[in-house]
Structures are given as structure tokens and as C-alpha cells.
Design an enzyme around this catalytic site. Structure first.
Site, PDB file in Angstrom:
ATOM      1  N   HIS A  77     -36.794 170.608  36.467  1.00 53.98           N
ATOM      2  CA  HIS A  77     -35.851 170.435  37.588  1.00 53.98           C
ATOM      3  C   HIS A  77     -36.536 169.731  38.759  1.00 53.98           C
ATOM      4  O   HIS A  77     -36.125 169.905  39.899  1.00 53.98           O
ATOM      5  CB  HIS A  77     -35.288 171.772  38.082  1.00 53.98           C
TER       6      HIS A  77
ATOM      7  N   SER B 245     -43.801 144.702  51.596  1.00 49.85           N
ATOM      8  CA  SER B 245     -42.568 144.646  52.374  1.00 49.85           C
ATOM      9  C   SER B 245     -42.698 143.540  53.401  1.00 49.85           C
ATOM     10  O   SER B 245     -43.771 143.331  53.965  1.00 49.85           O
ATOM     11  CB  SER B 245     -42.344 145.983  53.066  1.00 49.85           C
TER      12      SER B 245
ATOM     13  N   LYS C 263     -46.641 148.898  53.447  1.00 44.62           N
ATOM     14  CA  LYS C 263     -46.016 149.201  52.161  1.00 44.62           C
ATOM     15  C   LYS C 263     -46.709 148.580  50.953  1.00 44.62           C
ATOM     16  O   LYS C 263     -47.205 147.472  50.989  1.00 44.62           O
ATOM     17  CB  LYS C 263     -44.567 148.721  52.179  1.00 44.62           C
TER      18      LYS C 263
ATOM     19  N   GLU D 172     -39.268 149.694  39.392  1.00 49.91           N
ATOM     20  CA  GLU D 172     -37.864 149.779  39.821  1.00 49.91           C
ATOM     21  C   GLU D 172     -37.011 148.763  39.076  1.00 49.91           C
ATOM     22  O   GLU D 172     -35.878 149.057  38.682  1.00 49.91           O
ATOM     23  CB  GLU D 172     -37.773 149.542  41.320  1.00 49.91           C
TER      24      GLU D 172
END
Ligand code: ARG
Length: 457
Positions: free
Chosen positions: A157, A278, A284, A291
Site C-alpha cells: 500500500h 528544468s 532539478k 516518466e
């Protein structure tokens, strides 16, 4: 517009919009090699069966071989005005060798031709997909072997649960990929039936030898019903379904790695060469590859749906709708191969954040099940043991205490069966070592699995 295979029956030229809308050459050109190989086998068979002369057959085969050479070397220029790859190659052969070319399409239709081409294409692509998947398994195995002593907190979970070996977690990926390979190879068995000779849909009155073509093209068997041969695309759907499952696995691996690379988890560091930055936030370092893997998997699921929808209402036999199975089929195969390829490279560029992980496995809630099992071994019932440890964990959490900091006296308040020696099991290595069952995260068993996979792969 190139000459139509069926033009004579028409009393006028087709509208340019008709040509544009019905043409598939833009995507089915990918089948060129198989189309030619199929035609070569067909032409040889026609001569053996004395349906055409040996001389004509030889000229056809020679002409096709020279086209094949250009296709394989990439020199071949597809005719964008051709209706499809079958017409394109026929037309070119006509130009190359003249009259004998007109005999090639004897006892054949594009309906069985396209079924043959796609089956041949899929047999070859399944081998590639299985090979790519095996390469990824190897990359993961290598990563697991070089980090075989690392114990991580495991999650259910997405809540911290119990300690497991990182290698154990990685072996889960290898198991899943193995089933994916087996599913594809299983689909290949059903694809391995040769459909040529079914013609439009009812077979032919000419004395063809389908068995010869089957052997020439190295198929395991023959399709047994001419209508079924040109009518169904279940094998396309089956491969897409297999890719849908495989890609879901890939997406979930990507998701794990995305989580693990966050500051919050900090289990791994992905090399700069496999990250992006970024444009606004200078700090970043983003896992865009992972992704995009997760993102393209959505497309693969869409490709499967697309062909299922395409087929669901079609009357039995050939329908032109089926031409549209190719873009999703090819798209899904390309996408999955791309993902597998970049994943292989990525796994070689991940570093484990050992210190950060070591700090995280100090969380003693990870050992609650180990204490339950400690009590069970001392004769306490499962239910009671769960309650005892539940009380202990609740109190410790409420007071901000560590279980390992409880005195023997305090432990006894929870159960007389609890001794100070439980402190020996409140660490990551003890926890994984306590596991015994086959398939568990016990280091000896995991080592056996790693060796077994090293041999298999
Ligand atoms: N381009 C077609 C396809 O992919 C080939 C078969 C065409 N057959 C026909 N009767 N028009 O399905």
C-alpha cells in the site's frame, strides 16, 4: 497514381481522394521483405505444380531477389502512389521483367498475402522482443548481483512494511519478464501456420501445393480453413495483449524507480546522462526517461483496444477495415522495443544510495512481524502475538520510543514470553535471515535464485 491490380474492371479512374484514403503504403511498406519472400516461395511452387513455366518462375524469382536486395539494403524507393506494398512490388516486378510478372499473382489474393506477410513479420518480431526482454533481464540481474547485500524497506500500500533484499525485489522484475517472454513465444506457436493458398477466402481450383510453400517459408503448419485464414486477426490482438501486459510491467518498474529516486525515498541515484533538467528550477534532476516510459505504455494499451474495436463488428471473412490493424501493431512493437532498449541502458546507470537506505531500515516498525513470529515460536497463538506486538508498537509510537530501548521489565508487561534477546532480531539483516519459506527474501534462497537466473540467462 500507380496502376491498380484491379483497374480494368473499372470504367473510370478512381478519385484522388479515394486513392489517398484507401492507400496503406505509408505503413505497410514495413512488410516488404516478407511480401517478397512469400512471393518467391509462391512462384517456385507455381512452377513445380506446372501452373506456370519453369522459365517464367525463374525470371520472377530473379526479379524479386533483386528487389529484395534493394529493400534489405535500404535503397528501395517506395512508391507513395501505390495502393499498398503488395501492389508496389507487383508493379515494380512488371517494370523489371515484363510479361512473366503477370503470372505471379496466380492462385493468390492480397487477402491471403497480407495474412502471410503479417504472420512472417510477427514471427521475426517476437524473436526480437524476446531477445530484448532477455537483455533487460540480464541488465537487471547484473544490477542485482552487484548490490546483493543491500536490504531495503519493502512496502505494501506504499506504506513501509518489512525488510527485503533489494535483489529479491529486482528478481520479481525478472520473473515477470520471463512470463512475458513465454507469453510471446506461446503466441508465436499459433502464428506459425501458413495461410497462403486461401486466396480471397474460398481457396482455389488450381493445383497448388500449400505444403511446399509452408516448408519454403519455414512455417510449422498450415492454416486449415481458408475463410478463417483471411478473416481473423486474433494473432495480432494476442501479440498486442502480450505487449500490453509486458508494458504494464515496464511501467511499474519505471514507477518504482521514479519513487526510489525522489529525495523522500532516496534509494537510488540515476546518472546525469540519463536524466533531464528544468528550465526554471536550477536544482532539478528529473527522471524524464522513466516518466516517458510510463507514458508510452498508455499508448500500447490504446493500440490493443484499437484493434479489438476494429475487429469486434466485422462479418466473417476479409474486410478492408483490417488494413488498419497495422499502425497500432507496428506502433506498439516499436514502443515496447524502444522502452526495453532504454531500460537496459538505464539499469547500468543507477547507483544505490547505501547510507540513506541503511538509515531507513533502522525504522523498527519494519520488524513487527518478526516479533510476532518470535512469540509464535514460543507457543503464543498468532492472534495473541499480533495483539501483544500491536500494543507495543502503539505505545512506542505514542511515546516516541524505540522497541529496542524497552527494558526487560517493560517487555514483560506486554508478554512474559518477551525476553531481552528480541533486540537481536531488531535489525535488517536479522529480519531477512529469519525468513525461511521457499521464494522468500532469505539471503541464502535469494542467492540461489540469483545463481539460477545467472545460469538461465
Ligand atoms: N492493404 C490490405 C490490408 O492490409 C491488403 C489486402 C487488400 N485486399 C483487398 N481485397 N482489397 O488488408
Amino acid at each position: 497514381m500507380a496502376k491498380k491490380l484491379w483497374g480494368t474492371r473499372f470504367n473510370k479512374k478512381t478519385n484522388a481522394l479515394t486513392d489517398k484514403f484507401t492507400s496503406s503504403i505509408a505503413f505497410d511498406q514495413r512488410l516488404a521483405k516478407y511480401d517478397i519472400l512469400g512471393s518467391i516461395a509462391h512462384a517456385k511452387m507455381l512452377a513445380r505444380q506446372k501452373i506456370i513455366s519453369q522459365k517464367d518462375s525463374s525470371r520472377i524469382v530473379k526479379g524479386l531477389n533483386s528487389i529484395l536486395k534493394d529493400v534489405v539494403s535500404g535503397k528501395f524507393k517506395f512508391d507513395p502512389s501505390a495502393e499498398d506494398i503488395h501492389s508496389n512490388i507487383q508493379e515494380l516486378l512488371n517494370k523489371k521483367i515484363g510479361e512473366p510478372a503477370l503470372k505471379l499473382h496466380t492462385a493468390r489474393s492480397r487477402n491471403d498475402q497480407v495474412a502471410l506477410d503479417v504472420r512472417m513479420y510477427l514471427k521475426s518480431e517476437i524473436d526480437n522482443l524476446v531477445e530484448f526482454s532477455a537483455q533487460l533481464q540480464k541488465a537487471i540481474l547484473k544490477f542485482a548481483l552487484s548490490n546483493s547485500k543491500v536490504v531495503i524497506p519493502g512496502y505494501t500500500h506504499l506504506q513501509i512494511a518489512q525488510c527485503v533484499l533489494l535483489a529479491h525485489h529486482l528478481l520479481a522484475y525478472i520473473e515477470a519478464l520471463e512470463r512475458d517472454k513465454q507469453r510471446l513465444l506461446d503466441a508465436k506457436k499459433r502464428i506459425d501456420s501458413m495461410p497462403l493458398g486461401s486466396c480471397a477466402f474460398s481457396g482455389t481450383g488450381l493445383g497448388i501445393d500449400r505444403d511446399f510453400v509452408k516448408k519454403e517459408l519455414k512455417f510449422a503448419g498450415l492454416t486449415a480453413n481458408s475463410i478463417d485464414s483471411v478473416s481473423d486477426r486474433d494473432y495480432v490482438i494476442e501479440v498486442l495483449a502480450d505487449l500490453a501486459i509486458l508494458s504494464v510491467h515496464l511501467s511499474r518498474i519505471a514507477e518504482d524507480l521514479i519513487l526510489w529516486s525522489t529525495k523522500e525515498f532516496n534509494f537510488i541515484d540515476i546518472d546525469f546522462s540519463f536524466c533531464t533538467g528544468s528550465s526554471i528550477m536550477p536544482h532539478k534532476k528529473n527522471p524524464d526517461i522513466l516518466e516517458l516510459i510510463r507514458g508510452s505504455v498508455g499508448k500500447v494499451q490504446g493500440d490493443l483496444s484499437s484493434v479489438i474495436m476494429l475487429m469486434k463488428g466485422l462479418p466473417t471473412s476479409y474486410n478492408r477495415d483490417m488494413q488498419l490493424d497495422k499502425p497500432p501493431l507496428f506502433g506498439a512493437i516499436d514502443a515496447v522495443k524502444d522502452i526495453l532498449e532504454i531500460f537496459m541502458a538505464l539499469f547500468a546507470n543507477i547507483v544505490i544510495e547505501k547510507e540513506s537506505i541503511a538509515a531507513k531500515v533502522k525504522d523498527e516498525s519494519l520488524f513487527s512481524v518478526d516479533i510476532v513470529e518470535y512469540l509464535i515460536k514460543k507457543g503464543v497463538s498468532y492472534r495473541q502475538a499480533h495483539d501483544i506486538v500491536g500494543r507495543m508498537v502503539r505505545d512506542c509510537l505514542d511515546k516516541g520510543n524505540k522497541i529496542s530501548a524497552l527494558s526487560e521489565k517493560e517487555l514483560k508487561k506486554y508478554s512474559p514470553k518477551l525476553n531481552a534477546d528480541i533486540k537481536n532480531i531488531l535489525n535488517a539483516w536479522a529480519s531477512v535471515n529469519l525468513k525461511k519459506s521457499f521464494g522468500s527474501t532469505n539471503p541464502k534462497l535469494v542467492k540461489q535464485q540469483l545463481s539460477a537466473w545467472s545460469r538461465t540467462l
